[in-house]
Design an enzyme around this catalytic site. Structure first.
Site, PDB file in Angstrom:
ATOM      1  NE  ARG A 141      -3.630  -0.110   2.670  1.00  0.00           N
ATOM      2  CZ  ARG A 141      -4.920  -0.447   2.577  1.00  0.00           C
ATOM      3  NH1 ARG A 141      -5.280  -1.697   2.565  1.00  0.00           N
ATOM      4  NH2 ARG A 141      -5.850   0.480   2.517  1.00  0.00           N
ATOM      5  CE1 TYR A 144      -4.322   6.989  -3.243  1.00  0.00           C
ATOM      6  CE2 TYR A 144      -4.713   6.293  -0.983  1.00  0.00           C
ATOM      7  CZ  TYR A 144      -5.079   7.049  -2.086  1.00  0.00           C
ATOM      8  OH  TYR A 144      -6.191   7.856  -2.022  1.00  0.00           O
ATOM      9  CG  ASP A 145      -0.778   4.080   2.587  1.00  0.00           C
ATOM     10  OD1 ASP A 145      -1.654   4.112   1.707  1.00  0.00           O
ATOM     11  OD2 ASP A 145      -0.813   3.268   3.535  1.00  0.00           O
ATOM     12  CB  VAL A 187     -20.243   1.871  -0.798  1.00  0.00           C
ATOM     13  CG1 VAL A 187     -21.548   2.376  -1.380  1.00  0.00           C
ATOM     14  CG2 VAL A 187     -20.102   2.337   0.644  1.00  0.00           C
ATOM     15  CG  ASN A 189     -16.826  -5.060  -3.505  1.00  0.00           C
ATOM     16  OD1 ASN A 189     -16.609  -4.885  -4.690  1.00  0.00           O
ATOM     17  ND2 ASN A 189     -15.955  -5.589  -2.675  1.00  0.00           N
ATOM     18  N   GLY A 206     -18.602  -9.153  10.503  1.00  0.00           N
ATOM     19  CA  GLY A 206     -19.302  -7.966   9.994  1.00  0.00           C
ATOM     20  C   GLY A 206     -19.499  -6.892  11.052  1.00  0.00           C
ATOM     21  CG  ASP A 272     -10.847  -5.520   7.306  1.00  0.00           C
ATOM     22  OD1 ASP A 272     -10.777  -4.899   6.241  1.00  0.00           O
ATOM     23  OD2 ASP A 272     -11.892  -5.675   7.960  1.00  0.00           O
ATOM     24  NE  ARG A 274     -13.014  -5.135  15.470  1.00  0.00           N
ATOM     25  CZ  ARG A 274     -14.020  -5.893  15.060  1.00  0.00           C
ATOM     26  NH1 ARG A 274     -13.830  -6.823  14.147  1.00  0.00           N
ATOM     27  NH2 ARG A 274     -15.230  -5.711  15.537  1.00  0.00           N
TER      28      ARG A 274
END
Ligand SMILES: NC(=O)c1ccc[n+]([C@@H]2O[C@H](COP(=O)([O-])OP(=O)(O)OC[C@H]3O[C@@H](n4cnc5c(N)ncnc54)[C@H](O)[C@@H]3O)[C@@H](O)[C@H]2O)c1
Length: 311
Positions: A141, A144-145, A187, A189, A206, A272, A274
């Site tokens: 990443r 980009y970052d 969103v 997806n 989820g 991912d 939280r």
């Protein structure tokens, strides 16, 4: 009438910004190399006497006249920015140098569309602007970052060294019509899966939360930032602090699309977060801004757009 240059003007956010500023009576120079953006996004503006579309890659110098520059050119979603990571860094860094050079020559104001990704994998929630972030410089990443972080550095060095009038906004998750249908964001997806009647994939249980800002709110904030007094440079966070779990989002989208899709659960990717949520105290104070569009209202408009693509 102001002459306004918008790089990345044919992208998701750039096309809305072009439209809004054109409707406010400005002359728009929309610059894009159509890497992730498309002419279709601005097709309704082509032919307007004060709208010009220029195919150009911002990693090369550009010589035009402008009073204000909004620098948005850069692929924004992981699938796109990881496709050609060297080009991603070049776009952020060389693009910033070229646009800052142009702003210096023209004595123009320049705004950088930075990102919440400059905070990396943050240890602080929500993230205030003073937080310096926790970013891996050598990961997938990083193009980009780190590219966006270096662009911020360049903006502040041009400000210190050349007294340029700069504005830096750090954009958090934004959604709305003209998002890419296949860019891997949650969103788009969920909406695409719901409209196609496919299973909706939830990672983990989820319960992880995200915040989503509707594009119209974001555009208002960017324009307000550009019109702040010269001493206001930012960085200023822009986003919607309302938090929703992924499960809530999926259920809401199923309800609004009337879809028969089922939810399927997959294991959570290791990186991912939280929670991701902007602290917008500064935007409230300096821009007198806060988001107005509720998630449901924004989703209805976004679903309507995706229906035109899919159904
Ligand atoms: N959408 C978000 O949630 C979000 C969040 C944080 C930051 N941002 C930033 O906002 C900006 C716009 O994002 P977006 O969501 O509209 O993405 P997008 O991919 O739809 O738009 C980016 C635009 O830049 C163009 N572009 C890419 N490289 C270029 C180059 N070298 N020369 C000229 N044009 C080039 C693309 O063709 C595209 O039209 C980006 O800088 C992004 O980093 C967006």
């Amino acid at each position: 009438m102001k002459q306004i240059l918008i790089t990345g003007g044919a992208g998701f956010l750039g096309s809305h910004l072009s439209e809004r500023l054109l409707n406010e009576g400005n002359h728009i120079l929309c610059v894009d190399n159509f890497y992730t953006g498309t002419k279709k996004n601005v097709a309704h503006l082509i032919g307007h006497p004060y709208f010009e579309l220029i195919r150009h890659d911002v990693t090369f110098p550009l010589y035009v006249e402008a009073d204000e520059i909004y620098n948005l050119a850069c692929p924004a979603s992981p699938v796109h920015y990881q496709f050609d990571p060297v080009q991603t860094t070049k776009t952020s860094v060389h693009g910033a140098i070229n646009m800052l050079g142009l702003a210096k020559r023209l004595k123009a104001k320049i705004l950088q569309a930075s990102t919440s990704e400059v905070y990396g994998d943050p240890e602080v929630h929500p993230q205030p602007e003073e937080y310096w972030g926790k970013v891996n410089p050598i990961g997938i990443r990083s193009c980009y970052d780190e590219g966006k972080r270096c662009a911020e550095t360049l903006f502040f060095d041009y400000w210190r060294q050349h007294n340029l009038e700069i504005k830096v906004v750090r954009i958090f998750n934004t959604y709305g019509p003209r998002m890419h249908p296949n860019d891997g964001r949650v969103v788009s997806n969920f909406i695409v899966q719901a409209l196609k009647g496919e299973n909706i994939t939830i990672y983990g249980d989820g319960s992880q939360t995200r915040s989503f800002c509707f594009v119209d709110d974001l555009i208002t904030a960017m324009i307000r930032m550009m019109s702040t007094a010269s001493e206001i440079t930012g960085p200023v966070n822009i986003g919607n602090p309302g938090e929703f779990t992924m499960l809530e989002l999926a259920k809401k989208i199923i309800e609004l699309t009337g879809s028969r899709s089922s939810l399927v659960y997959q294991s959570l990717p290791s990186d991912d977060p939280r929670q991701r949520k902007p602290d917008i105290t500064l935007a409230r104070e300096k821009l007198g801004w806060e988001p107005k569009v509720h998630l449901e209202e924004g989703l209805v408009k976004t679903i309507k757009y995706f229906k035109t693509l899919i159904l």
